[in-house]
Structure formats: C-alpha cells, structure tokens
Design a protein around this motif. Structure first.
Motif, PDB file in Angstrom:
ATOM      1  N   ASP A 174       0.841  -1.207   0.000  1.00 41.71           N
ATOM      2  CA  ASP A 174       0.000   0.000   0.000  1.00 41.71           C
ATOM      3  C   ASP A 174       0.874   1.254   0.000  1.00 41.71           C
ATOM      4  OD1 ASP A 174      -2.286  -1.551   0.029  1.00 41.71           O
ATOM      5  OD2 ASP A 174      -2.652  -1.295   2.181  1.00 41.71           O
ATOM      6  N   LEU A 175       1.954   1.227   0.769  1.00 38.46           N
ATOM      7  CA  LEU A 175       2.870   2.364   0.825  1.00 38.46           C
ATOM      8  C   LEU A 175       3.502   2.598  -0.549  1.00 38.46           C
ATOM      9  CD1 LEU A 175       4.385   4.394   2.824  1.00 38.46           C
ATOM     10  CD2 LEU A 175       6.232   2.734   2.703  1.00 38.46           C
ATOM     11  N   ILE A 176       3.975   1.545  -1.185  1.00 34.63           N
ATOM     12  CA  ILE A 176       4.592   1.650  -2.508  1.00 34.63           C
ATOM     13  C   ILE A 176       3.580   2.153  -3.526  1.00 34.63           C
ATOM     14  CG2 ILE A 176       5.690   0.362  -4.383  1.00 34.63           C
ATOM     15  CD1 ILE A 176       7.465   0.723  -1.888  1.00 34.63           C
ATOM     16  N   THR A 177       2.363   1.631  -3.462  1.00 32.98           N
ATOM     17  CA  THR A 177       1.314   2.070  -4.389  1.00 32.98           C
ATOM     18  C   THR A 177       1.037   3.557  -4.224  1.00 32.98           C
ATOM     19  OG1 THR A 177       0.307  -0.124  -4.376  1.00 32.98           O
ATOM     20  CG2 THR A 177      -1.095   1.704  -5.090  1.00 32.98           C
ATOM     21  N   GLU A 178       0.893   3.992  -2.980  1.00 35.14           N
ATOM     22  CA  GLU A 178       0.619   5.408  -2.728  1.00 35.14           C
ATOM     23  C   GLU A 178       1.798   6.279  -3.158  1.00 35.14           C
ATOM     24  OE1 GLU A 178      -1.588   8.614  -2.067  1.00 35.14           O
ATOM     25  OE2 GLU A 178      -2.357   6.567  -1.942  1.00 35.14           O
ATOM     26  N   LEU A 179       3.020   5.775  -2.979  1.00 36.17           N
ATOM     27  CA  LEU A 179       4.202   6.524  -3.413  1.00 36.17           C
ATOM     28  C   LEU A 179       4.162   6.735  -4.925  1.00 36.17           C
ATOM     29  CD1 LEU A 179       6.986   7.792  -2.802  1.00 36.17           C
ATOM     30  CD2 LEU A 179       7.970   5.514  -3.119  1.00 36.17           C
ATOM     31  N   VAL A 180       3.792   5.714  -5.663  1.00 32.02           N
ATOM     32  CA  VAL A 180       3.678   5.844  -7.121  1.00 32.02           C
ATOM     33  C   VAL A 180       2.575   6.840  -7.469  1.00 32.02           C
ATOM     34  CG1 VAL A 180       3.076   4.612  -9.251  1.00 32.02           C
ATOM     35  CG2 VAL A 180       4.644   3.562  -7.600  1.00 32.02           C
ATOM     36  N   LEU A 181       1.442   6.737  -6.796  1.00 38.09           N
ATOM     37  CA  LEU A 181       0.330   7.652  -7.062  1.00 38.09           C
ATOM     38  C   LEU A 181       0.681   9.099  -6.715  1.00 38.09           C
ATOM     39  CD1 LEU A 181      -2.666   5.457  -5.850  1.00 38.09           C
ATOM     40  CD2 LEU A 181      -1.991   5.959  -8.215  1.00 38.09           C
ATOM     41  N   GLY A 224       4.305  14.462  -0.226  1.00 32.66           N
ATOM     42  CA  GLY A 224       2.895  14.141  -0.450  1.00 32.66           C
ATOM     43  C   GLY A 224       2.491  12.858   0.255  1.00 32.66           C
ATOM     44  N   LEU A 225       3.390  11.874   0.266  1.00 31.13           N
ATOM     45  CA  LEU A 225       3.114  10.604   0.929  1.00 31.13           C
ATOM     46  C   LEU A 225       2.969  10.810   2.437  1.00 31.13           C
ATOM     47  CD1 LEU A 225       2.861   7.553   0.337  1.00 31.13           C
ATOM     48  CD2 LEU A 225       5.318   7.376   0.723  1.00 31.13           C
ATOM     49  N   VAL A 230       1.811  11.768   8.727  1.00 31.02           N
ATOM     50  CA  VAL A 230       3.021  11.630   9.529  1.00 31.02           C
ATOM     51  C   VAL A 230       4.066  12.606   9.000  1.00 31.02           C
ATOM     52  CG1 VAL A 230       2.583   9.200  10.103  1.00 31.02           C
ATOM     53  CG2 VAL A 230       3.951   9.761   8.074  1.00 31.02           C
ATOM     54  N   SER A 231       5.172  12.723   9.724  1.00 30.45           N
ATOM     55  CA  SER A 231       6.234  13.637   9.296  1.00 30.45           C
ATOM     56  C   SER A 231       7.047  13.027   8.157  1.00 30.45           C
ATOM     57  CB  SER A 231       7.163  13.943  10.472  1.00 30.45           C
ATOM     58  OG  SER A 231       7.899  12.781  10.826  1.00 30.45           O
ATOM     59  N   TYR A 232       7.762  13.906   7.461  1.00 27.26           N
ATOM     60  CA  TYR A 232       8.647  13.452   6.387  1.00 27.26           C
ATOM     61  C   TYR A 232       9.674  12.430   6.903  1.00 27.26           C
ATOM     62  CZ  TYR A 232      12.049  13.572   2.588  1.00 27.26           C
ATOM     63  OH  TYR A 232      12.901  13.211   1.595  1.00 27.26           O
ATOM     64  N   PRO A 233      10.372  12.706   8.037  1.00 24.31           N
ATOM     65  CA  PRO A 233      11.354  11.719   8.518  1.00 24.31           C
ATOM     66  C   PRO A 233      10.722  10.354   8.830  1.00 24.31           C
ATOM     67  CG  PRO A 233      11.729  13.822   9.603  1.00 24.31           C
ATOM     68  CD  PRO A 233      10.436  13.949   8.845  1.00 24.31           C
ATOM     69  N   THR A 234       9.477  10.353   9.303  1.00 28.43           N
ATOM     70  CA  THR A 234       8.802   9.091   9.598  1.00 28.43           C
ATOM     71  C   THR A 234       8.559   8.304   8.323  1.00 28.43           C
ATOM     72  OG1 THR A 234       7.740   9.999  11.564  1.00 28.43           O
ATOM     73  CG2 THR A 234       6.703   8.060  10.567  1.00 28.43           C
ATOM     74  N   ILE A 235       8.066   8.963   7.281  1.00 31.17           N
ATOM     75  CA  ILE A 235       7.776   8.254   6.033  1.00 31.17           C
ATOM     76  C   ILE A 235       9.080   7.827   5.360  1.00 31.17           C
ATOM     77  CG2 ILE A 235       7.647  10.023   4.210  1.00 31.17           C
ATOM     78  CD1 ILE A 235       4.899   7.495   4.962  1.00 31.17           C
ATOM     79  N   ARG A 236      10.129   8.658   5.482  1.00 28.77           N
ATOM     80  CA  ARG A 236      11.440   8.306   4.920  1.00 28.77           C
ATOM     81  C   ARG A 236      11.983   7.043   5.586  1.00 28.77           C
ATOM     82  NH1 ARG A 236      14.109   8.677   0.441  1.00 28.77           N
ATOM     83  NH2 ARG A 236      14.485   6.539   0.949  1.00 28.77           N
TER      84      ARG A 236
END
Length: 101
Positions: free
Chosen positions: A27-34, A41-42, A48-54
């Motif tokens: 789901d994370l990969i799919t949303e990253l592509v979208l 944006g993800l 969540v924060s940028y560092p968390t998603i990174r």
C-alpha cells in the motif's frame, strides 16, 4: 479442465521481490507511485512527518534489497527503433545544416 503450467524457464525463477512485501508495504509503494514519488505528499497522505515516512520507506527498500540479492536482474529492454519525429526521417524538424565546401 486442464491447467497450464508456466514455462520451465519461468518455473525456476524466484518470486518477484514485491511479492515478499506485506500488504501494508505494498500500500505504501502504491501510494508513493500515485504521489509521483513525492515523499512530502506521501507523508501528508499518511498524516506523519517526512522523517517518519522516509524511515518507513528505507525499511521497505532494505527488505527489497534482501530479496533482490537472490534474484537475477531482468535483461535490458531491446533498443527502440527510431520512428521519425522532429529532426528524424520525415519528422518535419529543421533541415540538416550543410558544411560549406
């Protein structure tokens, strides 16, 4: 009713690396592509924060690297034939310059 099996060359290949990921990771990969690859944006989508998603994406990358190390890379795509277009044969681009004699 008969079922066909994959060709012998495919049967020996390990599963695609993405098939080893959890549904949550997919789901994370799919949303990253979208999101066109935008981590900002993800992060906003997931709230969540940028560092968390990174950090989360880095963990997924490490999982894929572990799986990918056991898999042969795919062959490169065949070269594309030139179909014309600007500057090409029949492409309507600027005429080629000639060198003075």
């Amino acid at each position: 009713m008969s079922t066909s099996s994959p060709p012998a060359s495919r049967a020996a290949e390990p599963a695609h690396p993405l098939s080893s990921l959890t549904a949550e990771d997919l789901d994370l990969i799919t949303e990253l592509v979208l999101q066109s690859g935008s981590l900002k944006g993800l992060a906003k989508t997931y709230g969540v924060s940028y560092p968390t998603i990174r950090s989360r994406l880095d963990r997924v990358i490490e999982r894929l690297r572990g799986v990918g190390a056991r898999r042969q890379p795919p062959p490169p795509p065949p070269p594309r034939a030139h179909t014309g277009g600007p500057g090409g044969p029949g492409g309507g681009g600027a005429p080629a310059r000639r060198r003075p004699p």
